[in-house]
Write a protein that holds these residues in place. Structure first.
Motif, mmCIF file in Angstrom:
data_model
loop_
_atom_site.group_PDB
_atom_site.id
_atom_site.type_symbol
_atom_site.label_atom_id
_atom_site.label_comp_id
_atom_site.label_asym_id
_atom_site.label_seq_id
_atom_site.Cartn_x
_atom_site.Cartn_y
_atom_site.Cartn_z
ATOM 1 N N ALA A 1 33.687 40.409 47.961
ATOM 2 C CA ALA A 1 34.513 41.015 46.372
ATOM 3 C C ALA A 1 33.797 40.948 45.003
ATOM 4 O O ALA A 1 34.586 42.454 45.264
ATOM 5 C CB ALA A 1 35.634 40.569 47.544
ATOM 6 N N SER A 2 33.359 40.578 45.028
ATOM 7 C CA SER A 2 33.102 39.854 43.061
ATOM 8 C C SER A 2 32.085 40.626 43.381
ATOM 9 O O SER A 2 31.867 41.523 42.852
ATOM 10 C CB SER A 2 33.172 38.240 43.119
ATOM 11 N N SER B 1 35.297 39.126 37.656
ATOM 12 C CA SER B 1 35.934 38.707 39.322
ATOM 13 C C SER B 1 34.936 37.518 39.859
ATOM 14 O O SER B 1 35.301 36.795 40.911
ATOM 15 C CB SER B 1 35.126 39.774 40.104
ATOM 16 N N PRO C 1 36.680 35.731 49.759
ATOM 17 C CA PRO C 1 36.366 36.540 47.986
ATOM 18 C C PRO C 1 34.771 36.825 47.235
ATOM 19 O O PRO C 1 34.682 37.629 46.397
ATOM 20 C CB PRO C 1 36.847 35.253 47.437
ATOM 21 N N ILE D 1 33.315 44.271 43.400
ATOM 22 C CA ILE D 1 33.959 44.546 41.952
ATOM 23 C C ILE D 1 32.402 44.733 41.490
ATOM 24 O O ILE D 1 32.555 45.772 40.334
ATOM 25 C CB ILE D 1 34.459 43.398 41.766
ATOM 26 N N ALA E 1 46.219 37.392 43.115
ATOM 27 C CA ALA E 1 45.516 37.102 44.142
ATOM 28 C C ALA E 1 44.901 35.757 44.707
ATOM 29 O O ALA E 1 45.795 35.098 45.581
ATOM 30 C CB ALA E 1 44.690 37.844 44.801
ATOM 31 N N CYS F 1 43.300 41.062 41.715
ATOM 32 C CA CYS F 1 42.172 40.682 42.514
ATOM 33 C C CYS F 1 41.201 39.433 41.826
ATOM 34 O O CYS F 1 40.920 38.666 42.671
ATOM 35 C CB CYS F 1 40.640 41.660 42.537
ATOM 36 N N GLY F 2 41.406 39.140 40.556
ATOM 37 C CA GLY F 2 40.214 38.063 40.484
ATOM 38 C C GLY F 2 41.837 37.306 39.587
ATOM 39 O O GLY F 2 41.177 35.961 39.618
ATOM 40 N N VAL G 1 43.374 46.237 38.388
ATOM 41 C CA VAL G 1 43.123 45.919 40.219
ATOM 42 C C VAL G 1 42.563 44.715 39.922
ATOM 43 O O VAL G 1 42.400 43.893 40.533
ATOM 44 C CB VAL G 1 42.383 46.983 40.813
ATOM 45 N N LEU H 1 37.192 34.906 42.161
ATOM 46 C CA LEU H 1 36.818 34.972 43.095
ATOM 47 C C LEU H 1 35.505 33.753 43.792
ATOM 48 O O LEU H 1 35.967 33.516 44.837
ATOM 49 C CB LEU H 1 36.450 36.639 43.801
ATOM 50 N N ILE I 1 37.372 50.570 40.187
ATOM 51 C CA ILE I 1 38.155 49.315 40.171
ATOM 52 C C ILE I 1 38.918 49.179 38.254
ATOM 53 O O ILE I 1 38.276 48.787 38.032
ATOM 54 C CB ILE I 1 37.306 48.034 40.091
#
Length: 384
Positions: free
Chosen positions: A298-299, A202, A295, A302, A78, A74-75, A70, A206, A66
């Motif tokens: 996802a954090s 993140s 989310p 990451i 998105a 993502c953080g 990116v 998220l 990551i």
């Protein structure tokens, strides 16, 4: 009776003072993020290290799972896009009468969008600033520091620190001056292990998004309202509405003051007035829960990549995640009502007379137009 917060003038226009106060909020958050960005560029403190320390002897991975770009997507990008989509599609919800003016509906959408982004900005700016400041202050070596260092082994004795030289080489500490890597940015970054920036950023973005989604989709752990905790144990019976009727009191109340339960107790034994505790709440559908926790998961992913990429030690990742989590929860509650009680709404705007200042002894930034302070209610943008 419907209350108006007078955050706007009588004509429905937004007060200039109120508008400027929120512009100032954005300026402060952007400035905080800018300061954090500058901190990421200055030379950090560099903690002495041992050349034989296995915890900083991992290889330098050139291609991270990551990357910083990116991470920003993502953080930040998105979550911001998802918040915008939710406010457009789900606000103001099914409780709005069909006769409600479109202008009022879009005003509510814009307000929820604004507070959604403002909370996200607060979470990210706070975690970014705290993390970058701590990185430079601590100057902790990364797990891959020795791969970045390119130490001057021939003259290592010149860089000894720690008071006096110890015979066993493994116990000697060396200053960062022993590193001769010509790429200063790579070398400086090797001393920014604590705390993890990927983890904090993140988690801030998220986890805030997870809370936002849970709020708008009414995803909460079922609970009993405070007034449900009564001495009447019949609500906890297997079939509460068919619980045995209590014996009448000797000094019975007049007919017009008898409890609703007495009037609704039918000959069949069913009492419509008694609602079982188990029927006062229910668990949301699991598929909605999935939307809210994606989310968050996802954090976690990451953050975990920072360990497998040899960028951070375990505690660095956990502490960074803690910073991001606290920032996300604080920012969400700063601008949004509690998930279990707020029906998905954010707090309304400040009153124009208190756009910048409330003062001691006031305790609230909402003031009713009649001069009466409004208690903490579901205060929403002016409905006109």
């Amino acid at each position: 009776m419907r209350h108006n917060t007078k955050s706007r003038g009588d004509s429905g226009r937004i007060s200039l003072a109120l508008f400027l106060s929120y512009v100032f909020d954005w300026i402060i958050l952007i400035a905080a993020a800018a300061v954090a960005a500058v901190l990421s560029l200055i030379t950090p403190n560099k903690r002495p290290f041992a050349l034989t320390n296995p915890e900083i002897s991992f290889p330098y991975v050139h291609k991270e799972k990551i990357s910083t770009a990116v991470l920003a997507i993502c953080g930040l990008v998105a979550p911001a896009a998802i918040i915008l989509a939710i406010t457009i599609l789900l606000i103001p919800g099914p409780t709005v009468p069909k006769s409600t003016p479109k202008k009022l509906i879009w005003r509510r959408k814009l307000w929820e969008w604004h507070t959604g982004w403002l909370g996200l900005a607060l979470a990210l700016a706070a975690s970014f600033l705290i993390t970058q400041g701590m990185k430079n202050l601590f100057g902790k070596p990364r797990p891959d520091l020795l791969s970045r260092c390119q130490p001057d082994l021939a003259n290592s004795s010149q860089y000894l620190v720690g008071g006096f030289s110890i015979a066993q080489e493994g116990f000697n500490l060396f200053s960062a001056a022993i590193c001769k890597n010509p790429d200063k940015s790579i070398l400086d970054d090797g001393f920014r292990s604590f705390p993890s920036g990927h983890s904090s950023f993140s988690a801030a973005g998220l986890i805030y998004l997870s809370l936002f989604i849970a709020s708008k989709l009414a995803i909460t752990i079922p609970f009993l309202a405070t007034n449900s905790y009564s001495q009447d144990k019949s609500r906890l019976a297997a079939f509460s509405s068919r619980a045995e009727k209590r014996a009448p009191v000797i000094n019975a109340a007049p007919e017009n003051t008898r409890s609703l339960s007495e009037h609704t107790f039918q000959s069949s034994g069913h009492n419509d007035a008694i609602i079982a505790a188990r029927n006062q709440a229910a668990a949301p559908p699991v598929y909605l829960l999935v939307f809210a926790i994606i989310p968050w998961f996802a954090s976690i992913y990451i953050s975990s990549t920072r360990f497998s990429d040899f960028r951070h030690h375990g505690f660095d990742i956990l502490f960074g995640y803690f910073i991001g989590t606290v920032s996300a929860i604080f920012a969400f509650r700063y601008y949004h009502l509690p998930i279990s009680q707020g029906a998905g709404w954010s707090w309304g705007p400040r009153s124009k007379d208190r756009s910048f200042w409330a003062g001691v002894g006031v305790g609230n930034y909402i003031w009713h137009h009649c001069g009466c302070m409004i208690a903490s209610k579901f205060i929403l943008p002016a409905d006109d």
